[in-house]
Design a protein around this motif. Sequence first.
Motif, PDB file in Angstrom:
ATOM      1  N   VAL A 123      31.723  45.699  42.997  1.00 12.86           N
ATOM      2  CA  VAL A 123      31.184  45.552  44.238  1.00 12.86           C
ATOM      3  C   VAL A 123      31.173  44.551  44.437  1.00 12.86           C
ATOM      4  O   VAL A 123      31.407  42.707  44.156  1.00 12.86           O
ATOM      5  N   LEU A 124      31.726  43.939  46.245  1.00 12.70           N
ATOM      6  CA  LEU A 124      31.121  42.382  47.026  1.00 12.70           C
ATOM      7  C   LEU A 124      30.550  42.300  47.912  1.00 12.70           C
ATOM      8  O   LEU A 124      30.502  44.345  48.979  1.00 12.70           O
ATOM      9  N   PHE A 125      29.175  42.315  47.436  1.00 13.11           N
ATOM     10  CA  PHE A 125      28.399  41.894  48.430  1.00 13.11           C
ATOM     11  C   PHE A 125      28.619  40.623  50.029  1.00 13.11           C
ATOM     12  O   PHE A 125      28.818  39.228  49.555  1.00 13.11           O
ATOM     13  N   ASP A 126      28.526  41.000  50.966  1.00 10.97           N
ATOM     14  CA  ASP A 126      28.064  40.168  51.897  1.00 10.97           C
ATOM     15  C   ASP A 126      26.677  38.829  51.697  1.00 10.97           C
ATOM     16  O   ASP A 126      25.873  39.957  51.296  1.00 10.97           O
ATOM     17  N   ILE A 170      20.144  35.481  39.375  1.00 11.62           N
ATOM     18  CA  ILE A 170      21.119  34.752  38.934  1.00 11.62           C
ATOM     19  C   ILE A 170      22.254  34.674  39.583  1.00 11.62           C
ATOM     20  O   ILE A 170      22.478  35.853  39.059  1.00 11.62           O
ATOM     21  N   VAL A 171      22.780  34.292  39.429  1.00 12.10           N
ATOM     22  CA  VAL A 171      24.508  34.046  40.846  1.00 12.10           C
ATOM     23  C   VAL A 171      25.168  32.899  40.159  1.00 12.10           C
ATOM     24  O   VAL A 171      24.884  31.671  40.254  1.00 12.10           O
ATOM     25  N   ALA A 172      26.585  33.358  39.197  1.00  7.25           N
ATOM     26  CA  ALA A 172      27.296  31.603  38.773  1.00  7.25           C
ATOM     27  C   ALA A 172      28.243  31.752  40.225  1.00  7.25           C
ATOM     28  O   ALA A 172      28.163  32.553  40.618  1.00  7.25           O
ATOM     29  N   GLU A 173      27.789  30.126  40.060  1.00  9.56           N
ATOM     30  CA  GLU A 173      28.607  30.095  41.637  1.00  9.56           C
ATOM     31  C   GLU A 173      30.162  29.876  41.419  1.00  9.56           C
ATOM     32  O   GLU A 173      31.111  30.444  42.739  1.00  9.56           O
ATOM     33  N   GLU A 174      30.419  30.448  40.637  1.00 13.07           N
ATOM     34  CA  GLU A 174      32.261  30.673  40.249  1.00 13.07           C
ATOM     35  C   GLU A 174      32.264  32.390  40.863  1.00 13.07           C
ATOM     36  O   GLU A 174      33.357  32.684  41.463  1.00 13.07           O
ATOM     37  N   ARG A 175      30.865  32.985  41.320  1.00 15.97           N
ATOM     38  CA  ARG A 175      31.241  34.573  41.240  1.00 15.97           C
ATOM     39  C   ARG A 175      30.722  34.494  42.988  1.00 15.97           C
ATOM     40  O   ARG A 175      30.095  35.543  43.552  1.00 15.97           O
ATOM     41  N   ILE A 176      30.919  33.496  43.453  1.00 17.92           N
ATOM     42  CA  ILE A 176      30.172  34.018  45.024  1.00 17.92           C
ATOM     43  C   ILE A 176      31.193  32.679  45.654  1.00 17.92           C
ATOM     44  O   ILE A 176      32.511  31.568  45.999  1.00 17.92           O
ATOM     45  N   HIS A 187      27.444  25.785  53.921  1.00 17.33           N
ATOM     46  CA  HIS A 187      27.221  24.852  51.976  1.00 17.33           C
ATOM     47  C   HIS A 187      27.968  25.556  50.846  1.00 17.33           C
ATOM     48  O   HIS A 187      29.056  26.312  51.384  1.00 17.33           O
ATOM     49  N   THR A 188      27.950  24.931  49.605  1.00 18.88           N
ATOM     50  CA  THR A 188      28.542  25.482  48.706  1.00 18.88           C
ATOM     51  C   THR A 188      28.946  26.515  48.119  1.00 18.88           C
ATOM     52  O   THR A 188      27.732  26.942  48.004  1.00 18.88           O
ATOM     53  N   ALA A 189      29.628  26.928  47.313  1.00 23.21           N
ATOM     54  CA  ALA A 189      29.156  27.863  45.910  1.00 23.21           C
ATOM     55  C   ALA A 189      27.912  27.787  45.470  1.00 23.21           C
ATOM     56  O   ALA A 189      27.144  28.587  45.385  1.00 23.21           O
ATOM     57  N   SER A 190      27.620  26.581  44.795  1.00 21.10           N
ATOM     58  CA  SER A 190      26.666  25.451  44.491  1.00 21.10           C
ATOM     59  C   SER A 190      25.098  25.788  44.532  1.00 21.10           C
ATOM     60  O   SER A 190      24.252  26.428  44.597  1.00 21.10           O
ATOM     61  N   GLU A 191      25.482  24.955  45.738  1.00 19.32           N
ATOM     62  CA  GLU A 191      23.980  25.220  47.219  1.00 19.32           C
ATOM     63  C   GLU A 191      23.266  26.498  46.752  1.00 19.32           C
ATOM     64  O   GLU A 191      22.276  26.801  46.941  1.00 19.32           O
ATOM     65  N   LEU A 209      40.372  39.216  49.456  1.00 21.86           N
ATOM     66  CA  LEU A 209      41.350  39.513  48.373  1.00 21.86           C
ATOM     67  C   LEU A 209      40.815  38.480  46.949  1.00 21.86           C
ATOM     68  O   LEU A 209      40.991  38.907  45.782  1.00 21.86           O
ATOM     69  N   ALA A 210      40.022  37.298  47.377  1.00 25.04           N
ATOM     70  CA  ALA A 210      39.422  36.515  46.717  1.00 25.04           C
ATOM     71  C   ALA A 210      38.276  36.872  45.362  1.00 25.04           C
ATOM     72  O   ALA A 210      38.594  36.321  44.652  1.00 25.04           O
ATOM     73  N   GLY A 211      37.706  37.870  46.233  1.00 29.17           N
ATOM     74  CA  GLY A 211      36.741  38.012  45.393  1.00 29.17           C
ATOM     75  C   GLY A 211      36.563  39.057  44.425  1.00 29.17           C
ATOM     76  O   GLY A 211      36.925  38.902  43.614  1.00 29.17           O
ATOM     77  N   MET A 212      38.386  40.006  45.222  1.00 25.01           N
ATOM     78  CA  MET A 212      38.659  40.865  44.394  1.00 25.01           C
ATOM     79  C   MET A 212      39.273  39.879  42.784  1.00 25.01           C
ATOM     80  O   MET A 212      39.394  40.762  41.776  1.00 25.01           O
ATOM     81  N   LYS A 213      39.808  39.509  43.164  1.00 24.32           N
ATOM     82  CA  LYS A 213      40.613  38.957  41.475  1.00 24.32           C
ATOM     83  C   LYS A 213      39.543  38.379  41.106  1.00 24.32           C
ATOM     84  O   LYS A 213      40.071  38.040  40.038  1.00 24.32           O
ATOM     85  N   LEU A 214      38.449  37.472  41.761  1.00 24.01           N
ATOM     86  CA  LEU A 214      37.559  37.215  40.478  1.00 24.01           C
ATOM     87  C   LEU A 214      36.803  38.460  39.762  1.00 24.01           C
ATOM     88  O   LEU A 214      36.198  38.070  38.714  1.00 24.01           O
ATOM     89  N   LEU A 215      36.551  39.154  40.387  1.00 24.57           N
ATOM     90  CA  LEU A 215      36.357  40.380  39.878  1.00 24.57           C
ATOM     91  C   LEU A 215      37.098  41.569  38.346  1.00 24.57           C
ATOM     92  O   LEU A 215      37.043  42.225  37.977  1.00 24.57           O
ATOM     93  N   GLY A 216      38.378  41.135  39.087  1.00 24.33           N
ATOM     94  CA  GLY A 216      39.662  41.803  38.871  1.00 24.33           C
ATOM     95  C   GLY A 216      39.680  43.247  38.548  1.00 24.33           C
ATOM     96  O   GLY A 216      40.040  44.255  37.346  1.00 24.33           O
TER      97      GLY A 216
END
Length: 228
Positions: free
Chosen positions: A10-13, A63-69, A48-52, A190-197
């Motif tokens: 799932v990709l969330f806005d 709890i959301v890993a910054e790599e998932r944003i 903002h950055t993903a980390s922020e 596409l970047a989000g789906m790549k993260l999720l595989g």
Amino acid sequence: MHEFKDVDGVLFDLDGTLISGNHALPWARDLIDASRGHFAIVTNDAEHTASEIAILMGGFGFIVAEERIVTAGMAAIRLAAEEMPGAKLFIAASASLQAYARTLGLNLCQERPDVVLIGRDRKFSYDTIRSAANFVLAGAKLVICNPDLTHPGREGSIVPETGALAASILACTGPVPHQIVGKPEPGIFLAGMKLLGTSPDRTLMVGDNPETDGKGAISVGMNFLKVG
Ligand SMILES: [Mg+2]
């Protein structure tokens, strides 16, 4: 809500879907639980950055890993760094996105840039418009982090967005080639789906905006669920 059926991820806005300003939305916990941990966040955030954002979400108890944003601001900078490694960059964006651009080897400058990149720069000014418009007319590539003109603010007010800043530059230059990175453009989906595989037909986009979240998701072959 138990879990999303027939999807692998799932990709969330973010804004208007999981959070609004400085609070989490009441359905956010159910949405995240329904994804069974197979989710990423794709946001047009150009400040903002993903980390922020991960820290912000942590403050709401998520709890959301910054790599998932995936953010439009970081995606635009990555695009510039990949297409023109080491390029001279004139950037209208927050200090944290400027720092991110430096980490990717881009050279921030105020003269003769190869790329002009527009994010949601709260210090955007007359000088920014003058510089950016002239750099673009002199041949710099114009990259716009997202096309949004405003987003909802407190008590029915509006918050000016990246697209409005970019429009002021395009008003000066007239029609010029430019690249828009955020939703509804396909890149960050596409970047989000790549993260999720995951593949588009097995990925669900959940968002509050049919024009950006919805149209963009459908254009890449994903299903769309509107919330809010
Ligand atoms: Mg939204």
